[in-house]
Design a protein around this motif. Structure first.
Motif, mmCIF file in Angstrom:
data_model
loop_
_atom_site.group_PDB
_atom_site.id
_atom_site.type_symbol
_atom_site.label_atom_id
_atom_site.label_comp_id
_atom_site.label_asym_id
_atom_site.label_seq_id
_atom_site.Cartn_x
_atom_site.Cartn_y
_atom_site.Cartn_z
ATOM 1 N N TYR A 82 0.860 -1.181 0.000
ATOM 2 C CA TYR A 82 0.000 0.000 0.000
ATOM 3 C C TYR A 82 0.894 1.227 0.000
ATOM 4 C CZ TYR A 82 -3.282 3.562 1.600
ATOM 5 O OH TYR A 82 -4.040 4.705 1.718
ATOM 6 N N ASP A 83 0.746 2.071 -1.007
ATOM 7 C CA ASP A 83 1.536 3.294 -1.107
ATOM 8 C C ASP A 83 0.752 4.436 -0.456
ATOM 9 O OD1 ASP A 83 3.150 5.431 -1.769
ATOM 10 O OD2 ASP A 83 3.378 4.853 -3.878
ATOM 11 N N ALA A 84 0.894 4.549 0.856
ATOM 12 C CA ALA A 84 0.144 5.541 1.635
ATOM 13 C C ALA A 84 0.495 6.966 1.230
ATOM 14 C CB ALA A 84 0.407 5.335 3.126
ATOM 15 N N GLU A 85 1.747 7.202 0.888
ATOM 16 C CA GLU A 85 2.166 8.557 0.512
ATOM 17 C C GLU A 85 1.463 9.024 -0.762
ATOM 18 O OE1 GLU A 85 6.178 11.126 -0.573
ATOM 19 O OE2 GLU A 85 6.392 9.071 0.140
ATOM 20 N N ARG A 86 1.465 8.176 -1.795
ATOM 21 C CA ARG A 86 0.803 8.544 -3.055
ATOM 22 C C ARG A 86 -0.704 8.671 -2.861
ATOM 23 N NH1 ARG A 86 3.490 10.284 -7.392
ATOM 24 N NH2 ARG A 86 2.168 9.203 -8.853
ATOM 25 N N ALA A 87 -1.280 7.783 -2.053
ATOM 26 C CA ALA A 87 -2.720 7.863 -1.782
ATOM 27 C C ALA A 87 -3.046 9.178 -1.082
ATOM 28 C CB ALA A 87 -3.165 6.680 -0.926
ATOM 29 N N GLY A 88 -2.230 9.569 -0.125
ATOM 30 C CA GLY A 88 -2.443 10.830 0.581
ATOM 31 C C GLY A 88 -2.339 12.038 -0.335
ATOM 32 N N VAL A 93 -4.969 16.304 -3.661
ATOM 33 C CA VAL A 93 -5.240 16.934 -4.960
ATOM 34 C C VAL A 93 -6.741 16.959 -5.238
ATOM 35 C CG1 VAL A 93 -4.947 16.680 -7.464
ATOM 36 C CG2 VAL A 93 -2.981 16.423 -5.954
ATOM 37 N N ASP A 94 -7.422 15.859 -4.972
ATOM 38 C CA ASP A 94 -8.861 15.796 -5.235
ATOM 39 C C ASP A 94 -9.661 16.694 -4.295
ATOM 40 O OD1 ASP A 94 -8.302 14.027 -7.233
ATOM 41 O OD2 ASP A 94 -9.547 12.392 -6.446
ATOM 42 N N TYR A 110 4.374 25.827 -12.749
ATOM 43 C CA TYR A 110 5.397 25.168 -11.923
ATOM 44 C C TYR A 110 6.144 24.067 -12.688
ATOM 45 C CZ TYR A 110 3.847 27.648 -7.792
ATOM 46 O OH TYR A 110 3.556 28.636 -6.875
ATOM 47 N N LYS A 111 5.811 23.890 -13.979
ATOM 48 C CA LYS A 111 6.444 22.885 -14.833
ATOM 49 C C LYS A 111 6.347 21.482 -14.215
ATOM 50 C CE LYS A 111 9.694 26.129 -16.995
ATOM 51 N NZ LYS A 111 8.707 27.072 -17.241
ATOM 52 N N VAL A 112 5.121 21.142 -13.811
ATOM 53 C CA VAL A 112 4.844 19.847 -13.214
ATOM 54 C C VAL A 112 3.949 19.052 -14.164
ATOM 55 C CG1 VAL A 112 3.666 18.692 -11.294
ATOM 56 C CG2 VAL A 112 5.069 20.707 -10.857
ATOM 57 N N ASN A 113 4.327 17.815 -14.443
ATOM 58 C CA ASN A 113 3.541 16.956 -15.341
ATOM 59 C C ASN A 113 2.594 16.034 -14.584
ATOM 60 O OD1 ASN A 113 4.751 17.955 -17.718
ATOM 61 N ND2 ASN A 113 6.526 16.655 -17.369
ATOM 62 N N ASP A 114 3.017 15.551 -13.435
ATOM 63 C CA ASP A 114 2.213 14.617 -12.646
ATOM 64 C C ASP A 114 1.438 15.404 -11.594
ATOM 65 O OD1 ASP A 114 1.128 12.643 -11.042
ATOM 66 O OD2 ASP A 114 2.995 11.513 -10.828
ATOM 67 N N ARG A 115 0.113 15.294 -11.628
ATOM 68 C CA ARG A 115 -0.729 16.060 -10.698
ATOM 69 C C ARG A 115 -0.410 15.743 -9.244
ATOM 70 N NH1 ARG A 115 -5.624 12.860 -9.489
ATOM 71 N NH2 ARG A 115 -6.879 14.718 -9.256
ATOM 72 N N LEU A 116 0.088 14.550 -8.969
ATOM 73 C CA LEU A 116 0.395 14.183 -7.584
ATOM 74 C C LEU A 116 1.685 14.829 -7.076
ATOM 75 C CD1 LEU A 116 -0.662 10.439 -7.403
ATOM 76 C CD2 LEU A 116 -2.022 12.496 -7.044
ATOM 77 N N ASP A 117 2.426 15.475 -7.964
ATOM 78 C CA ASP A 117 3.612 16.223 -7.538
ATOM 79 C C ASP A 117 3.260 17.647 -7.102
ATOM 80 O OD1 ASP A 117 5.303 14.095 -8.029
ATOM 81 O OD2 ASP A 117 5.796 14.749 -10.073
ATOM 82 N N MET A 118 2.050 18.083 -7.413
ATOM 83 C CA MET A 118 1.661 19.468 -7.119
ATOM 84 C C MET A 118 1.645 19.822 -5.630
ATOM 85 S SD MET A 118 1.545 21.498 -9.580
ATOM 86 C CE MET A 118 0.715 22.872 -8.805
ATOM 87 N N PRO A 119 1.101 18.989 -4.739
ATOM 88 C CA PRO A 119 1.096 19.406 -3.329
ATOM 89 C C PRO A 119 2.497 19.701 -2.795
ATOM 90 C CG PRO A 119 -0.368 17.537 -3.620
ATOM 91 C CD PRO A 119 0.372 17.726 -4.919
ATOM 92 N N GLU A 120 3.459 18.848 -3.113
ATOM 93 C CA GLU A 120 4.819 19.048 -2.620
ATOM 94 C C GLU A 120 5.521 20.197 -3.334
ATOM 95 O OE1 GLU A 120 6.101 15.035 -3.257
ATOM 96 O OE2 GLU A 120 5.747 14.504 -1.151
ATOM 97 N N THR A 121 5.092 20.492 -4.561
ATOM 98 C CA THR A 121 5.672 21.611 -5.303
ATOM 99 C C THR A 121 5.114 22.937 -4.791
ATOM 100 O OG1 THR A 121 5.928 20.226 -7.271
ATOM 101 C CG2 THR A 121 5.973 22.612 -7.595
ATOM 102 N N LEU A 122 3.800 23.019 -4.686
ATOM 103 C CA LEU A 122 3.154 24.259 -4.266
ATOM 104 C C LEU A 122 3.418 24.565 -2.797
ATOM 105 C CD1 LEU A 122 1.363 26.466 -5.503
ATOM 106 C CD2 LEU A 122 -0.597 25.249 -4.584
ATOM 107 N N PHE A 123 3.340 23.535 -1.964
ATOM 108 C CA PHE A 123 3.591 23.708 -0.530
ATOM 109 C C PHE A 123 4.993 23.195 -0.207
ATOM 110 C CE2 PHE A 123 -1.052 22.759 -0.933
ATOM 111 C CZ PHE A 123 -1.483 24.066 -0.752
ATOM 112 N N ALA A 124 5.992 23.828 -0.830
ATOM 113 C CA ALA A 124 7.377 23.376 -0.685
ATOM 114 C C ALA A 124 7.884 23.537 0.748
ATOM 115 C CB ALA A 124 8.275 24.137 -1.658
#
Length: 157
Positions: A82-88, A93-94, A110-124
């Motif tokens: 179970y990948d809890a980090e990706r699920a979180g 994002v949703d 922010y030059k991000v392709n994967d939507r799941l990278d956005m939380p860590e990019t925006l809230f650096a």
């Protein structure tokens, strides 16, 4: 026994709505005030569906014995992950309505392709990320609200 089903037909449970939280100092409006976060209250069903996307079950195979499945006590041995980090991150994002984390314009900026990278990019900033995550958890009912936590602490002391 005559049951009144109307009592269970709640419009607010069908469409859960959003919750507004104070924003962080990193993101301010034209007047210098933090832009509030607006978070959709995901249902337990939606959260379960997201979590199930990150669960995997793999048959454990014996590489030395012709790649056959390993059987123990009459059962095929499986490995569950179970990948809890990706699920979180997916839940975050949703749930975010403002800012909409998977907005194409924001992702392009922010030059991000994967939507799941956005939380860590925006809230650096670590504190901003923790606060944003805490807001999502509270809005979705996965964590106790702040005043509930304070009440419990007061009762204990």
């Amino acid at each position: 026994m005559d049951m009144n089903l109307k009592a269970f037909m709640k419009a607010e449970l069908k469409e859960r709505g959003t919750v507004e939280f104070p924003g962080v100092a990193t993101f301010i409006d034209d007047k210098g005030n933090p832009v509030p976060f607006i978070i959709k209250q995901l249902s337990m069903k939606e959260i379960k569906e997201i979590r199930n996307l990150y669960k995997t079950t793999e048959v454990f195979r014996d590489k030395k014995n012709g790649n056959r499945p390993v059987v123990e006590n009459g059962q095929v041995v499986v490995r569950k992950d179970y990948d809890a980090e990706r699920a979180g991150l997916h839940i975050m994002v949703d749930a975010f309505v403002q800012p909409k984390l998977d907005d194409p314009e924001l992702m392009e900026f922010y030059k991000v392709n994967d939507r799941l990278d956005m939380p860590e990019t925006l809230f650096a900033d670590r504190d901003d990320f923790r606060y944003a995550n805490k807001c999502v958890m509270e809005a979705c009912g996965l964590a106790a609200k702040q005043d509930e936590e304070e009440t419990v602490k007061k009762i204990k002391n």
